[in-house]
Design a protein around this motif. Structure first.
Motif, PDB file in Angstrom:
ATOM      1  N   SER A  24       0.933  -1.271   0.034  1.00 37.88           N
ATOM      2  CA  SER A  24      -0.196   0.143  -0.360  1.00 37.88           C
ATOM      3  C   SER A  24       1.129   1.314  -0.032  1.00 37.88           C
ATOM      4  CB  SER A  24      -1.331  -0.063   1.237  1.00 37.88           C
ATOM      5  OG  SER A  24      -0.127  -0.440   2.250  1.00 37.88           O
ATOM      6  N   PRO A  25       2.040   1.494   0.711  1.00 34.29           N
ATOM      7  CA  PRO A  25       2.752   3.274   0.757  1.00 34.29           C
ATOM      8  C   PRO A  25       2.732   3.043  -0.760  1.00 34.29           C
ATOM      9  CG  PRO A  25       3.529   1.539   3.110  1.00 34.29           C
ATOM     10  CD  PRO A  25       2.717   0.379   1.714  1.00 34.29           C
ATOM     11  N   LEU A  26       3.765   2.298  -1.423  1.00 35.06           N
ATOM     12  CA  LEU A  26       3.810   2.534  -3.420  1.00 35.06           C
ATOM     13  C   LEU A  26       1.970   3.326  -3.929  1.00 35.06           C
ATOM     14  CD1 LEU A  26       5.853  -0.774  -3.446  1.00 35.06           C
ATOM     15  CD2 LEU A  26       6.464   2.290  -3.276  1.00 35.06           C
ATOM     16  N   TRP A  27       1.444   2.533  -3.545  1.00 37.37           N
ATOM     17  CA  TRP A  27       0.107   3.184  -4.306  1.00 37.37           C
ATOM     18  C   TRP A  27      -0.732   3.633  -3.815  1.00 37.37           C
ATOM     19  CZ3 TRP A  27      -4.852   0.749  -3.668  1.00 37.37           C
ATOM     20  CH2 TRP A  27      -4.747   0.186  -2.807  1.00 37.37           C
ATOM     21  N   ILE A  28      -0.632   3.942  -2.212  1.00 43.53           N
ATOM     22  CA  ILE A  28      -1.617   5.194  -1.330  1.00 43.53           C
ATOM     23  C   ILE A  28      -0.974   6.163  -0.913  1.00 43.53           C
ATOM     24  CG2 ILE A  28      -3.281   5.108   0.602  1.00 43.53           C
ATOM     25  CD1 ILE A  28      -4.298   1.965   0.133  1.00 43.53           C
ATOM     26  N   GLY A  29      -1.329   6.858  -0.398  1.00 44.69           N
ATOM     27  CA  GLY A  29      -0.837   8.175   0.182  1.00 44.69           C
ATOM     28  C   GLY A  29       0.164   9.319  -0.741  1.00 44.69           C
ATOM     29  N   GLN A  30       0.976   9.402  -0.105  1.00 45.66           N
ATOM     30  CA  GLN A  30       1.681  10.967  -0.748  1.00 45.66           C
ATOM     31  C   GLN A  30       3.383  10.483  -1.208  1.00 45.66           C
ATOM     32  OE1 GLN A  30       2.572  13.683   2.787  1.00 45.66           O
ATOM     33  NE2 GLN A  30       4.392  11.881   3.486  1.00 45.66           N
ATOM     34  N   ASP A  31       3.276   8.927  -1.159  1.00 45.56           N
ATOM     35  CA  ASP A  31       4.452   8.513  -1.624  1.00 45.56           C
ATOM     36  C   ASP A  31       4.377   7.591  -2.767  1.00 45.56           C
ATOM     37  OD1 ASP A  31       6.475  10.241  -0.041  1.00 45.56           O
ATOM     38  OD2 ASP A  31       6.327   8.500   1.589  1.00 45.56           O
ATOM     39  N   ALA A  32       3.119   7.861  -3.126  1.00 47.33           N
ATOM     40  CA  ALA A  32       2.095   6.712  -3.530  1.00 47.33           C
ATOM     41  C   ALA A  32       2.506   7.726  -6.169  1.00 47.33           C
ATOM     42  CB  ALA A  32       0.796   6.469  -4.255  1.00 47.33           C
ATOM     43  N   ASP A  33       2.800   6.117  -6.181  1.00 43.49           N
ATOM     44  CA  ASP A  33       3.844   6.775  -7.760  1.00 43.49           C
ATOM     45  C   ASP A  33       3.486   5.756  -8.752  1.00 43.49           C
ATOM     46  OD1 ASP A  33       4.469   8.335  -9.930  1.00 43.49           O
ATOM     47  OD2 ASP A  33       6.591   8.884  -8.883  1.00 43.49           O
ATOM     48  N   VAL A  34       2.192   5.171  -8.991  1.00 53.88           N
ATOM     49  CA  VAL A  34       2.774   4.664  -9.576  1.00 53.88           C
ATOM     50  C   VAL A  34       2.628   4.173 -10.839  1.00 53.88           C
ATOM     51  CG1 VAL A  34       0.230   2.384 -10.779  1.00 53.88           C
ATOM     52  CG2 VAL A  34      -0.082   3.391  -8.084  1.00 53.88           C
ATOM     53  N   ALA A  35       2.149   5.978 -11.978  1.00 57.78           N
ATOM     54  CA  ALA A  35       2.359   6.138 -12.938  1.00 57.78           C
ATOM     55  C   ALA A  35       4.130   5.776 -13.813  1.00 57.78           C
ATOM     56  CB  ALA A  35       2.101   7.801 -13.286  1.00 57.78           C
ATOM     57  N   THR A  36       5.141   6.370 -12.916  1.00 56.93           N
ATOM     58  CA  THR A  36       6.537   5.927 -12.558  1.00 56.93           C
ATOM     59  C   THR A  36       6.578   4.842 -12.429  1.00 56.93           C
ATOM     60  OG1 THR A  36       6.950   7.916 -11.748  1.00 56.93           O
ATOM     61  CG2 THR A  36       8.579   6.371 -11.398  1.00 56.93           C
ATOM     62  N   ILE A  37       6.130   3.646 -11.994  1.00 57.65           N
ATOM     63  CA  ILE A  37       6.352   1.973 -11.558  1.00 57.65           C
ATOM     64  C   ILE A  37       5.728   1.431 -13.048  1.00 57.65           C
ATOM     65  CG2 ILE A  37       5.228   0.121 -10.361  1.00 57.65           C
ATOM     66  CD1 ILE A  37       5.693   1.356  -8.141  1.00 57.65           C
TER      67      ILE A  37
END
Length: 220
Positions: free
Chosen positions: A195-208
Motif C-alpha cells: 500500500s505505501p507504493l500506491w496509497i498516500g503522498q508517496d504513491a507513484d504508480v505511473a512511474t512504476i
C-alpha cells in the motif's frame, strides 16, 4: 516492440474495515488509472460474515470496473471466506500460510473459474505444495500484519526461482520503490505493490508502470 509481460497487483493495507472503504476505493481508482492493474487483494479485518460481504460489495466494483480482479483475504477469520467472496461479488480468495489440506479443499469449491491464491511462502516446499494444490498464483513477499517485512533478498530469490521453473503465475511483492526493478527482472507475471507504493503522498504508480514497460522492452 515487446508486449508488457508483467501486470500490477495491488495489496491493500491489512485489516481494512468499513470506515476505510471510501478512501480505499478512491486510491484503487487512482492506481488503476495510472497503471495496468490486474488484481486487487483486499486484506480485511475479521468481522461477522454479513459485514464482510457488505464491505466487499462496496469495494469490489471499483476495481472490477477498471478491469481488475478482486481477491479477498481475511486473516484469522473463522467463517466461510469463499461465501464472503461470492456473495460480495469478488473474483476469488487469497490465503497466507495455508494449513495442510486447506488449498485442495478450497480448489474444489472454487472450480468454476474463481481465483484461489496463496502467499506467505517462506520455504520453497510450501510454495510447491501450493502449486500442486492447483492455486492460480503463488505470492512471494508482502508486509506482515505487524508491519514487518520479509527479507527482500529472499523474496527476490524465491520469485526468480519460481518463474524459471514453474508455470503457475507468481506475484512478486515490493514494499519499497527500490525493490521494483530487481523484482521485474525476475520475469514474474505480476508485480505486487504494498500500500505505501500506491496509497498516500508517496504513491507513484505511473512511474512504476514506466519501469514495467521498460523492463518488457529489454526482456529477452
Amino acid at each position: 516492440m515487446s508486449e508488457t509481460r508483467t501486470r500490477l497487483a495491488l495489496l491493500s493495507p491489512h485489516r481494512v474495515e468499513a470506515g476505510d472503504a471510501d478512501a480505499l476505493s478512491a486510491a484503487i481508482t487512482a492506481a488503476c488509472a495510472d497503471g495496468d492493474v490486474a488484481a486487487v487483494i483486499l486484506r480485511l479485518a475479521p468481522a461477522d460474515e454479513r459485514s464482510l460481504v457488505n464491505l466487499v460489495k462496496r469495494l469490489a466494483p471499483t476495481a472490477q470496473e477498471a478491469g481488475a480482479a478482486v481477491v479477498v483475504a481475511c486473516a484469522n477469520f473463522d467463517g466461510d471466506l469463499v461465501s464472503v467472496s461470492a456473495r460480495g461479488g469478488a473474483d476469488g480468495i487469497h490465503l497466507d500460510k495455508p494449513r495442510e489440506g486447506d488449498l485442495r479443499g478450497l480448489r474444489e469449491r472454487l472450480a468454476d473459474g474463481r481465483i484461489l491464491g496463496a502467499g506467505g511462502h517462506e520455504q520453497k516446499h510450501a510454495a510447491m505444495e501450493a502449486g500442486e494444490a492447483g492455486v492460480d498464483y503463488v505470492m512471494f513477499g508482502g508486509l506482515y500484519a505487524d508491519g514487518m517485512a520479509p527479507d527482500p533478498e529472499t523474496v527476490l530469490d524465491r520469485a526468480g526461482w519460481w518463474t524459471e521453473i514453474f508455470e503457475t503465475p507468481c506475484i512478486a511483492v515490493a514494499h519499497a520503490a527500490d525493490q521494483v526493478g530487481p523484482l521485474l527482472a525476475t520475469g514474474a507475471e505480476f508485480l505486487g505493490l504494498e500500500s505505501p507504493l500506491w496509497i498516500g503522498q508517496d504513491a507513484d504508480v505511473a512511474t512504476i508502470q514506466v519501469q514495467v514497460a521498460a523492463a518488457a522492452e529489454t526482456a529477452p
